[in-house]
Design a protein around this motif. Structure first.
Motif, PDB file in Angstrom:
ATOM      1  N   GLU A   1       0.835  -1.214   0.000  1.00 24.68           N
ATOM      2  CA  GLU A   1       0.000   0.000   0.000  1.00 24.68           C
ATOM      3  C   GLU A   1       0.864   1.255   0.000  1.00 24.68           C
ATOM      4  O   GLU A   1       0.546   2.225  -0.699  1.00 24.68           O
TER       5      GLU A   1
ATOM      6  N   ASN B   1      -6.959 -10.500 -17.821  1.00 28.20           N
ATOM      7  CA  ASN B   1      -7.402  -9.163 -17.386  1.00 28.20           C
ATOM      8  C   ASN B   1      -7.554  -8.150 -18.507  1.00 28.20           C
ATOM      9  O   ASN B   1      -8.115  -7.075 -18.292  1.00 28.20           O
TER      10      ASN B   1
ATOM     11  N   SER C   1      -5.940  -3.113 -11.584  1.00 23.27           N
ATOM     12  CA  SER C   1      -6.699  -4.004 -10.713  1.00 23.27           C
ATOM     13  C   SER C   1      -6.293  -3.893  -9.244  1.00 23.27           C
ATOM     14  O   SER C   1      -7.120  -3.558  -8.404  1.00 23.27           O
ATOM     15  N   GLU C   2      -5.044  -4.150  -8.937  1.00 24.80           N
ATOM     16  CA  GLU C   2      -4.615  -4.159  -7.537  1.00 24.80           C
ATOM     17  C   GLU C   2      -4.632  -2.757  -6.920  1.00 24.80           C
ATOM     18  O   GLU C   2      -5.084  -2.588  -5.798  1.00 24.80           O
ATOM     19  N   TYR C   3      -4.141  -1.763  -7.653  1.00 27.68           N
ATOM     20  CA  TYR C   3      -4.140  -0.407  -7.122  1.00 27.68           C
ATOM     21  C   TYR C   3      -5.560   0.115  -6.957  1.00 27.68           C
ATOM     22  O   TYR C   3      -5.852   0.853  -6.022  1.00 27.68           O
ATOM     23  N   ALA C   4      -6.446  -0.273  -7.862  1.00 30.98           N
ATOM     24  CA  ALA C   4      -7.830   0.202  -7.803  1.00 30.98           C
ATOM     25  C   ALA C   4      -8.547  -0.299  -6.556  1.00 30.98           C
ATOM     26  O   ALA C   4      -9.524   0.311  -6.122  1.00 30.98           O
ATOM     27  N   LYS C   5      -8.088  -1.378  -5.963  1.00 32.84           N
ATOM     28  CA  LYS C   5      -8.714  -1.936  -4.764  1.00 32.84           C
ATOM     29  C   LYS C   5      -8.314  -1.196  -3.489  1.00 32.84           C
ATOM     30  O   LYS C   5      -8.926  -1.383  -2.450  1.00 32.84           O
ATOM     31  N   LEU C   6      -7.274  -0.381  -3.573  1.00 33.15           N
ATOM     32  CA  LEU C   6      -6.756   0.318  -2.403  1.00 33.15           C
ATOM     33  C   LEU C   6      -7.419   1.681  -2.244  1.00 33.15           C
ATOM     34  O   LEU C   6      -7.826   2.304  -3.208  1.00 33.15           O
TER      35      LEU C   6
END
Length: 191
Positions: free
Chosen positions: A9, A93, A42-47
């Protein structure tokens, strides 16, 4: 997972701040490695990160969107055929990604086929970890090794993923170029 979520993060927040600064220039943000580029989506958008996450396009998405601007002389002098092995994360993806490469190659007078393949087994750091190396090699042998061994000179293999290209070099001592490298070589007049 390695349990590095807090660190992830922190790094993601710093990367997003850098991406925001770059995006403020008005220039498009384009990523060459599909794994990292898709991590932004994807991963950054979840934070829960400060500010808006700028759009970073895959290289082939950006190129395909600009084909109308392609100079008339940007065509290969010889007709060549290539075979693409897309990164597994890219296939799942960004399903249009391989088709975008095909459009770009076709616009340059080149043929690009996509070969069905599974994961190469490297998966970022996974294949570099000593306790995972044997499994990584097994995964490679189940899909990619036969394809690389059966490579034909009349249709050179290309791979989009950095980890995929590393795995092929490590396992079979074969250098697979990125599609952008193949395009550059095909479009650059011989000296």
């Amino acid at each position: 997972m390695h349990g590095f979520l807090a660190r992830f993060e922190k790094v993601a927040a710093a990367n997003v701040a850098s991406l925001q600064q770059l995006a403020a220039s008005g220039l498009p943000l384009v990523g060459i490695d599909p794994s990292m580029t898709l991590t932004y989506r994807s991963e950054y958008a979840k934070l829960a990160l400060a500010g808006e996450l700028p759009k970073v396009q895959l290289l082939q998405e950006w190129l395909a969107s600009r084909l109308a601007e392609l100079p008339a002389d940007a065509r290969a002098s010889i007709s060549e055929c290539f075979t693409l092995l897309p990164h597994c994360t890219e296939k799942t993806n960004a399903p249009a990604a391989a088709g975008d490469w095909q459009k770009v190659f076709a616009a340059c007078g080149l043929n690009l086929a996509t070969r069905a393949s599974g994961c190469c087994g490297m998966a970022g750091t996974f294949g570099h970890e000593a306790d995972k190396r044997a499994l990584s090699e097994t995964i490679y042998r189940q899909s990619w090794q036969g394809i690389v061994a059966g490579q034909r000179d009349d249709s050179p293999l290309l791979a989009t993923g950095y980890s995929c290209r590393c795995q092929v070099a490590l396992m079979d001592d074969v250098a697979l170029p990125h599609p952008a490298s193949a395009l550059l070589r095909a479009l650059t007049p011989a000296a």
